[in-house]
Design an enzyme around this catalytic site. Sequence first.
Site, PDB file in Angstrom:
ATOM      1  N   ASP A 102      17.008  60.953  81.695  1.00  0.00           N
ATOM      2  CA  ASP A 102      17.155  59.757  82.434  1.00  0.00           C
ATOM      3  C   ASP A 102      17.289  60.609  84.149  1.00  0.00           C
ATOM      4  O   ASP A 102      18.822  59.330  84.051  1.00  0.00           O
ATOM      5  CB  ASP A 102      18.548  58.983  81.810  1.00  0.00           C
ATOM      6  CG  ASP A 102      18.010  58.297  80.727  1.00  0.00           C
ATOM      7  OD1 ASP A 102      16.535  58.224  80.157  1.00  0.00           O
ATOM      8  OD2 ASP A 102      18.657  58.147  79.855  1.00  0.00           O
TER       9      ASP A 102
ATOM     10  N   LYS B 255       6.544  54.893  74.267  1.00  0.00           N
ATOM     11  CA  LYS B 255       6.445  53.395  73.291  1.00  0.00           C
ATOM     12  C   LYS B 255       4.710  52.911  73.721  1.00  0.00           C
ATOM     13  O   LYS B 255       4.872  51.896  74.277  1.00  0.00           O
ATOM     14  CB  LYS B 255       7.584  52.696  74.037  1.00  0.00           C
ATOM     15  CG  LYS B 255       8.829  52.994  73.888  1.00  0.00           C
ATOM     16  CD  LYS B 255      10.159  51.994  74.308  1.00  0.00           C
ATOM     17  CE  LYS B 255      11.009  52.386  73.452  1.00  0.00           C
ATOM     18  NZ  LYS B 255      11.798  53.317  74.962  1.00  0.00           N
TER      19      LYS B 255
ATOM     20  N   GLN C 117      25.767  50.960  76.823  1.00  0.00           N
ATOM     21  CA  GLN C 117      25.376  50.081  74.975  1.00  0.00           C
ATOM     22  C   GLN C 117      26.821  49.311  74.797  1.00  0.00           C
ATOM     23  O   GLN C 117      27.777  49.334  74.679  1.00  0.00           O
ATOM     24  CB  GLN C 117      25.848  52.183  74.185  1.00  0.00           C
ATOM     25  CG  GLN C 117      24.628  52.648  75.309  1.00  0.00           C
ATOM     26  CD  GLN C 117      23.492  52.638  74.121  1.00  0.00           C
ATOM     27  OE1 GLN C 117      22.583  51.826  74.109  1.00  0.00           O
ATOM     28  NE2 GLN C 117      22.351  53.199  74.286  1.00  0.00           N
TER      29      GLN C 117
END
Length: 232
Positions: free
Chosen positions: A10, A61, A184
């Site tokens: 990332d 995705k 998270q």
Amino acid sequence: MKNPIIVALDVPGAEEARRIVDAVGGHAAAYKVGMELYAAAGMDFVRELVGAGRDVFLDMKFYDIPETVKRAVRQVAAAGVRFLTVHGSGPVMRAAVEGKGSARLELLAVTVLTSFDREDLADLGYPCEVQELVELRVRKAKEADMDGVVCSPLEVRRVREIAGPGMTLVTPGVRSPGAARGDQKRVATPAEAIRNGADYLVIGRQITRTADPAAEARRILEEIAEARAGAS
Ligand code: C5P
């Protein structure tokens, strides 16, 4: 023990990603290229990683009309990518499976984004609980002949029950005990995720934001191995 670690790259560019891959090397099973890095460095960088012998997890995705999905998946398969995510809707998954053909690519279904709650589903017009939709989509993924599913480590046990032993289950949202969680919220430890049926763990910051990423990956592998030895 098979290495279950997929490192999430990332970062905003190829240079930063190369630095991580060079540091971690063979201590990870694969490297995940998500939308940010893809937007910055594209398939050229994906091909560079594949050319260097790395397994690539392309987290795109995909979600589009079947013909478009089929043709895009064909391109990804031809590039030698190892894992690709597509949304877990029936027509999208069936088109992806067709596009993959006999390539070595593993197609993974995204069931429900883990950032979604009941209200987000209602907003889409789905009047159901998140868990119900996850379970429905895992069944559909299996029917469509998908290779696996991406799911939260907190739902992986149930997903494994439905998916059976043959599907590949990949879980992000894992953190070692004591490691910073970042943004998270619902996390499990790597050992818990594996114990509950995960095959691969997507780990980003815990590995990429340390001074010695290879050492951190090795430490996580030991942590999992110790938990396994303790459990048997
Ligand atoms: O840094 P961290 O370990 O939190 O990174 C987790 C990676 O997994 C990120 O690339 C994130 O986009 C991805 N991911 C996630 N939760 C999901 C799906 C993907 O954290 N439900």
